[in-house]
Scaffold this active site. Structure first.
Site, PDB file in Angstrom:
ATOM      1  N   THR A  37      66.866  32.665  63.194  1.00 45.95           N
ATOM      2  CA  THR A  37      68.262  33.155  63.849  1.00 45.95           C
ATOM      3  C   THR A  37      69.155  31.898  64.286  1.00 45.95           C
ATOM      4  OG1 THR A  37      66.631  32.974  65.416  1.00 45.95           O
ATOM      5  CG2 THR A  37      67.341  35.552  64.814  1.00 45.95           C
ATOM      6  N   ASP A  38      68.831  30.919  64.572  1.00 44.92           N
ATOM      7  CA  ASP A  38      69.826  29.999  65.115  1.00 44.92           C
ATOM      8  C   ASP A  38      71.184  29.634  64.258  1.00 44.92           C
ATOM      9  OD1 ASP A  38      68.349  28.175  62.612  1.00 44.92           O
ATOM     10  OD2 ASP A  38      68.160  26.330  63.605  1.00 44.92           O
ATOM     11  N   SER A 119      58.988  19.518  62.788  1.00 40.37           N
ATOM     12  CA  SER A 119      60.149  18.511  62.746  1.00 40.37           C
ATOM     13  C   SER A 119      59.796  17.097  63.499  1.00 40.37           C
ATOM     14  CB  SER A 119      61.025  20.044  64.835  1.00 40.37           C
ATOM     15  OG  SER A 119      61.261  20.389  63.921  1.00 40.37           O
ATOM     16  N   GLU A 153      71.200  15.360  60.144  1.00 38.89           N
ATOM     17  CA  GLU A 153      70.219  15.457  59.025  1.00 38.89           C
ATOM     18  C   GLU A 153      71.261  16.524  58.070  1.00 38.89           C
ATOM     19  OE1 GLU A 153      67.026  16.159  60.256  1.00 38.89           O
ATOM     20  OE2 GLU A 153      66.893  17.549  58.451  1.00 38.89           O
ATOM     21  N   ASP A 165      66.037  22.002  66.075  1.00 41.27           N
ATOM     22  CA  ASP A 165      65.136  21.749  66.360  1.00 41.27           C
ATOM     23  C   ASP A 165      65.284  20.523  67.173  1.00 41.27           C
ATOM     24  OD1 ASP A 165      64.018  22.705  64.590  1.00 41.27           O
ATOM     25  OD2 ASP A 165      64.466  21.783  62.641  1.00 41.27           O
TER      26      ASP A 165
HETATM   27  C1  GLA Z   1      64.153  24.699  60.336  1.00 41.80           C
HETATM   28  C2  GLA Z   1      65.410  24.478  60.922  1.00 41.80           C
HETATM   29  C3  GLA Z   1      65.867  25.365  62.362  1.00 41.80           C
HETATM   30  C4  GLA Z   1      65.424  26.604  61.529  1.00 41.80           C
HETATM   31  C5  GLA Z   1      64.254  27.086  61.367  1.00 41.80           C
HETATM   32  C6  GLA Z   1      63.981  28.631  61.389  1.00 41.80           C
HETATM   33  O1  GLA Z   1      63.184  24.923  60.857  1.00 41.80           O
HETATM   34  O2  GLA Z   1      65.437  23.324  60.885  1.00 41.80           O
HETATM   35  O3  GLA Z   1      67.203  24.791  62.356  1.00 41.80           O
HETATM   36  O4  GLA Z   1      66.712  27.399  60.830  1.00 41.80           O
HETATM   37  O5  GLA Z   1      64.360  26.474  59.941  1.00 41.80           O
HETATM   38  O6  GLA Z   1      64.287  29.149  62.221  1.00 41.80           O
END
Ligand code: GLA
Length: 371
Positions: A37-38, A119, A153, A165
């Site tokens: 969703t981000d 992450s 990133e 993240d």
């Molecule tokens: C990865 C990306 C995030 C997000 C997720 C899915 O972690 O780094 O920005 O899009 O996938 O929700």
């Protein structure tokens, strides 16, 4: 100081022969709900985990990065495809944003599992940017620092991720999840009292290489953009359930996940505030089904974990992160993690899957300067 911070400081002293001027650290994260969703301008609800990466830094001396975990030193100003690209990317992104850090040297140490979808890259970036902000006195706030890390990133490391993240690593608070509005970039801590509810947060790393992660991730992004264009909205954040009738095929499935997932995040945050983990858990299962059937980012291993968790009394479980492998999470009644892990090991072995790893995390503090 935490263990990782002490190790980074020790590695600095040993390697460079003097005390660091700054020690900062930042955590990995799990996303409780709100997947993909981000980058659609929507909502996410991650929490930081009690695994961190620490950076001990100083201005004087050679421009060298040293990793205590890899036992190797790399020049600060060179390009290569190693762990060093994350701190280098942060230095580059700071410069692009008009904040010129001079030379520095740094030692890094961490315990965030790598390549698992927890992450670790955002943790290195967040710890580095906070250390450099302190070292050079930029005085930037954490939201600005998170955007600088995302730029590192996206543009230096070359991974097209959203903001979740880096925001989670920098802004989360201990004992809380973080509700992020990825359009306005407002973030609000929401108490996550799992212990009080007699629950634990269990993470299963399926050890499936997230090989398809890059292509799959970019495909999903592109499909969402197409769906938004068909609907004539800026991003799927602006689409409603009623709008979905105007879509079909792949665009419909991808958009349906995003529209329903955004609604689930808002309800999930409300249920956390009300300490209603039953509702929260149902939303987690619904999120998983939506990712499995509509967004199509689950794997047989992730599905097997979620099913095994359900059979073993988990109020909620779902895949977490980008999908295509990596990790899934479950809320489990405290003390029953071992039972779930055993049941999973059997289920995975029966189906010929890799042996998974299990972790129990608590919601930890975001990035901090500690010395
Ligand atoms: C990865 C990306 C995030 C997000 C997720 C899915 O972690 O780094 O920005 O899009 O996938 O929700």
């Amino acid at each position: 100081m935490r263990e990782t911070e002490t190790r980074a400081r020790g590695a600095y002293v040993e390697r460079f022969g003097g005390e660091p001027e700054v020690v900062a650290s930042a955590p990995g994260r799990v996303n409780l709900i709100g997947e993909h969703t981000d980058y659609n301008g929507g909502f996410v609800l991650p929490c930081a985990i009690d695994r961190r990466i620490a950076v001990a830094a100083g201005c004087d001396g050679d421009e060298v990065l040293y990793s205590a975990d890899f036992g190797e030193a790399r020049p600060l100003r060179r390009e290569d495809d190693s762990w060093a690209k994350y701190p280098r990317g942060v230095l580059w992104a700071l410069g692009e944003d008009g904040h010129d850090a001079g030379g520095f040297r740094a030692a890094l140490a961490g315990d965030v599992p790598r390549a698992s979808g927890l992450s670790s890259s955002a943790a290195i970036e967040a710890a580095t940017v906070l250390a450099l902000d302190a070292l050079f006195g930029f005085g930037l706030d954490k939201k600005t620092l998170a955007r600088i890390c995302q730029r590192a990133e996206n543009e230096y490391v070359g991974v097209g991720s959203g903001i979740m993240d880096q925001y989670a690593s920098l802004l989360c608070e201990a004992g809380s999840a973080l509700l992020i509005d990825c359009r306005s970039l407002e973030a609000e801590s929401v108490p996550l009292d799992l212990e009080g509810a007699g629950l634990s947060l269990v993470v299963c790393d399926t050890r499936v290489e997230r090989g398809l992660a890059d292509t799959g991730y970019n495909d999903r992004r592109a499909a969402c953009e197409r769906a938004a264009e068909t609907l004539g909205v800026q991003a799927l954040r602006d689409a409603t359930e009623g709008d979905l009738e105007r879509l079909s095929g792949e665009e419909l499935r991808r958009a349906r996940h995003i529209v329903t997932e955004n609604a689930r995040v808002i309800r999930a945050a409300d249920s956390l505030r009300a300490k209603d983990f039953e509702v929260f858990g149902h939303l987690m299962y619904a999120s998983h089904e939506s990712m499995r059937d509509d967004y199509e980012i689950s794997t047989p291993e992730l599905d097997a974990f979620v099913e095994t968790a359900r059979k073993n009394g988990a109020p909620g479980a779902r895949l977490t992160g980008a999908g295509f492998g990596g990790c899934a999470i479950a809320l489990m009644p405290s003390g029953s993690t071992g039972t779930l892990a055993e049941a999973c090991l059997r289920a995975f072995a029966d189906r010929g899957f890799e042996r998974p790893e299990f972790y129990e995390f608590v919601a930890a503090a975001g990035a901090e300067v500690v010395g």
